[in-house]
Scaffold this active site. Structure first.
Site, PDB file in Angstrom:
ATOM      1  N   CYS A   1      14.340  35.715   2.800  1.00  0.00           N
ATOM      2  CA  CYS A   1      14.505  35.327   1.386  1.00  0.00           C
ATOM      3  C   CYS A   1      15.882  35.728   0.868  1.00  0.00           C
ATOM      4  O   CYS A   1      16.445  35.052   0.009  1.00  0.00           O
ATOM      5  CB  CYS A   1      13.454  36.010   0.509  1.00  0.00           C
ATOM      6  SG  CYS A   1      11.781  35.490   0.829  1.00  0.00           S
TER       7      CYS A   1
ATOM      8  N   HIS B   1       6.256  30.075  -0.097  1.00  0.00           N
ATOM      9  CA  HIS B   1       7.427  29.384   0.453  1.00  0.00           C
ATOM     10  C   HIS B   1       7.209  29.261   1.960  1.00  0.00           C
ATOM     11  O   HIS B   1       6.653  30.177   2.583  1.00  0.00           O
ATOM     12  CB  HIS B   1       8.723  30.188   0.251  1.00  0.00           C
ATOM     13  CG  HIS B   1       9.367  30.042  -1.095  1.00  0.00           C
ATOM     14  ND1 HIS B   1       9.919  31.115  -1.769  1.00  0.00           N
ATOM     15  CD2 HIS B   1       9.586  28.952  -1.869  1.00  0.00           C
ATOM     16  CE1 HIS B   1      10.452  30.689  -2.907  1.00  0.00           C
ATOM     17  NE2 HIS B   1      10.261  29.369  -2.995  1.00  0.00           N
TER      18      HIS B   1
ATOM     19  N   ARG C   1       5.818  25.319  -4.485  1.00  0.00           N
ATOM     20  CA  ARG C   1       7.124  25.237  -5.153  1.00  0.00           C
ATOM     21  C   ARG C   1       7.758  23.854  -4.935  1.00  0.00           C
ATOM     22  O   ARG C   1       7.771  23.034  -5.829  1.00  0.00           O
ATOM     23  CB  ARG C   1       8.049  26.344  -4.649  1.00  0.00           C
ATOM     24  CG  ARG C   1       7.513  27.766  -4.873  1.00  0.00           C
ATOM     25  CD  ARG C   1       7.528  28.135  -6.335  1.00  0.00           C
ATOM     26  NE  ARG C   1       7.038  29.480  -6.577  1.00  0.00           N
ATOM     27  CZ  ARG C   1       7.766  30.589  -6.538  1.00  0.00           C
ATOM     28  NH1 ARG C   1       9.044  30.529  -6.265  1.00  0.00           N
ATOM     29  NH2 ARG C   1       7.226  31.772  -6.793  1.00  0.00           N
TER      30      ARG C   1
ATOM     31  N   ASP D   1      15.884  37.360  -9.856  1.00  0.00           N
ATOM     32  CA  ASP D   1      15.484  36.864  -8.531  1.00  0.00           C
ATOM     33  C   ASP D   1      16.639  36.249  -7.748  1.00  0.00           C
ATOM     34  O   ASP D   1      16.447  35.746  -6.634  1.00  0.00           O
ATOM     35  CB  ASP D   1      14.385  35.796  -8.674  1.00  0.00           C
ATOM     36  CG  ASP D   1      12.980  36.409  -8.697  1.00  0.00           C
ATOM     37  OD1 ASP D   1      12.812  37.548  -8.226  1.00  0.00           O
ATOM     38  OD2 ASP D   1      12.059  35.726  -9.176  1.00  0.00           O
TER      39      ASP D   1
ATOM     40  N   ARG E   1      13.969  30.943 -13.154  1.00  0.00           N
ATOM     41  CA  ARG E   1      14.998  30.939 -12.110  1.00  0.00           C
ATOM     42  C   ARG E   1      16.000  29.790 -12.251  1.00  0.00           C
ATOM     43  O   ARG E   1      16.939  29.697 -11.446  1.00  0.00           O
ATOM     44  CB  ARG E   1      14.344  30.894 -10.711  1.00  0.00           C
ATOM     45  CG  ARG E   1      13.462  32.102 -10.417  1.00  0.00           C
ATOM     46  CD  ARG E   1      13.139  32.220  -8.924  1.00  0.00           C
ATOM     47  NE  ARG E   1      14.341  32.522  -8.136  1.00  0.00           N
ATOM     48  CZ  ARG E   1      14.360  32.624  -6.821  1.00  0.00           C
ATOM     49  NH1 ARG E   1      13.234  32.455  -6.129  1.00  0.00           N
ATOM     50  NH2 ARG E   1      15.471  32.896  -6.171  1.00  0.00           N
TER      51      ARG E   1
HETATM   52  N1  ARG Z   1      10.450  36.236  -6.824  1.00  0.00           N
HETATM   53  C1  ARG Z   1      10.957  35.137  -6.079  1.00  0.00           C
HETATM   54  C2  ARG Z   1      10.145  33.892  -6.396  1.00  0.00           C
HETATM   55  O1  ARG Z   1       8.963  34.008  -6.507  1.00  0.00           O
HETATM   56  C3  ARG Z   1      10.912  35.417  -4.614  1.00  0.00           C
HETATM   57  C4  ARG Z   1      11.556  34.361  -3.779  1.00  0.00           C
HETATM   58  C5  ARG Z   1      11.474  34.634  -2.334  1.00  0.00           C
HETATM   59  N2  ARG Z   1      12.257  33.699  -1.585  1.00  0.00           N
HETATM   60  C6  ARG Z   1      11.889  33.089  -0.452  1.00  0.00           C
HETATM   61  N3  ARG Z   1      12.788  32.402   0.187  1.00  0.00           N
HETATM   62  N4  ARG Z   1      10.666  33.122  -0.014  1.00  0.00           N
HETATM   63  O2  ARG Z   1      10.665  32.824  -6.540  1.00  0.00           O
END
Ligand code: ARG
Length: 282
Positions: free
Chosen positions: A275, A177, A148, A77, A102
């Site tokens: 992203c 996000h 998040r 990612d 991550r």
């Molecule tokens: N697979 C990543 C996650 O879920 C995607 C992140 C996307 N980033 C963003 N800035 N929205 O963390």
């Protein structure tokens, strides 16, 4: 409803951007941490790379500087550079990821920034996923929470950068996000502008957005569900998904210039143009 016709829309001025992106050679979907990810649907690595290269080329054609951080094996990612930090003229804030998958990305981004004169990078105590959830617009820092980034991180960022942070609660897991629900169209304090999908926010946050940006473009489900809000604007050109046709039309009515770039393969990880892009402000 009031709409602005192209004839009366204000002249939009492009601002050259300094951008950090991360190459997708290790991009794949090997775990699921958002509803867009499906480990059973194979990713076409060649296609992902070609689409990402087209994104970089589009930025360069618009006159932006594009700097590339090489991806790291085992961090699929990492291509989503927006989650690598928040870089402002008042300082750089590093990230702490919500998911252990991550975690390894955080230091890679922080070290790159410090090696390139964009440090020191504050190593955060609380979970924050960088520009995915922390967006600069005018004097404000808009900050998402609910999936998040932690609310406590909003206070931490406020303290470190010395600028007020407005918290917005995200309630739809598809828009996990802030940058999947809101586009900063113009971050210039003289004429800040955003567009957002109201359905992604709780009622109190919708009221906050209405008060801060009474004339903001509010988009519909048809835009949000193709991750159309996840767009990069330089104040005039808006790089966005070609699937977000309605959004492109609405932006054009307001004097913006939509620049469609297809990132369908990167959408499999739950990310679009924004992203994949970190803005370096200094
Ligand atoms: N697979 C990543 C996650 O879920 C995607 C992140 C996307 N980033 C963003 N800035 N929205 O963390």
């Amino acid at each position: 409803m009031t709409t602005t016709s192209p004839a009366t829309a204000p002249e939009r001025l492009a601002r050259p951007l300094d951008l950090l992106v991360c190459s997708p050679e290790h991009f794949t979907v090997s775990y699921e941490i958002n509803p867009w990810m499906d480990t059973t649907a194979p990713v076409d690595a060649g296609r992902a790379l070609a689409q990402w290269e087209e994104l970089c080329a589009a930025f360069e054609r618009l006159g932006h500087r594009v700097r590339v951080l090489p991806g790291v094996p085992g961090l699929p990612d990492m291509v989503y550079a927006a989650n690598g930090a928040l870089v402002t003229a008042r300082g750089s804030v590093g990230v702490r990821f919500a998911h252990p998958e991550r975690a390894g990305e955080a230091e890679a981004y922080a070290r790159w920034l410090e090696e390139h004169g964009l440090g020191p990078v504050h190593r955060p105590v609380h979970v924050n996923e960088g520009e995915g959830d922390l967006l600069v617009v005018g004097e404000h820092l808009l900050a998402g929470h609910g999936f998040r980034t932690e609310l406590a991180a909003h206070r931490e960022v406020e303290r470190v950068l010395g600028r007020p942070v407005t918290s917005l609660r995200l309630v739809d897991p598809r828009f996990y996000h802030l940058d999947t629900a809101l586009t900063v169209l113009d971050e210039d304090p003289a004429h800040p502008d955003v567009a957002y999908f109201p359905g992604a926010f709780d009622e109190a946050s919708r009221r906050v957005l209405e008060e801060l940006f009474p004339h903001a473009l509010r988009t519909g489900e048809e835009t949000a569900e193709v991750l159309g809000m996840n767009a990069v604007s330089d104040g005039r050109h808006v790089v966005l998904s070609p699937r977000a046709q309605r959004y492109a039309d609405q932006l054009a009515e307001r004097g913006y210039v939509p620049v469609p770039v297809d990132l369908s393969e990167l959408l499999r990880g739950g990310g679009g143009a924004k992203c994949c892009t970190l803005v370096l402000r200094q």
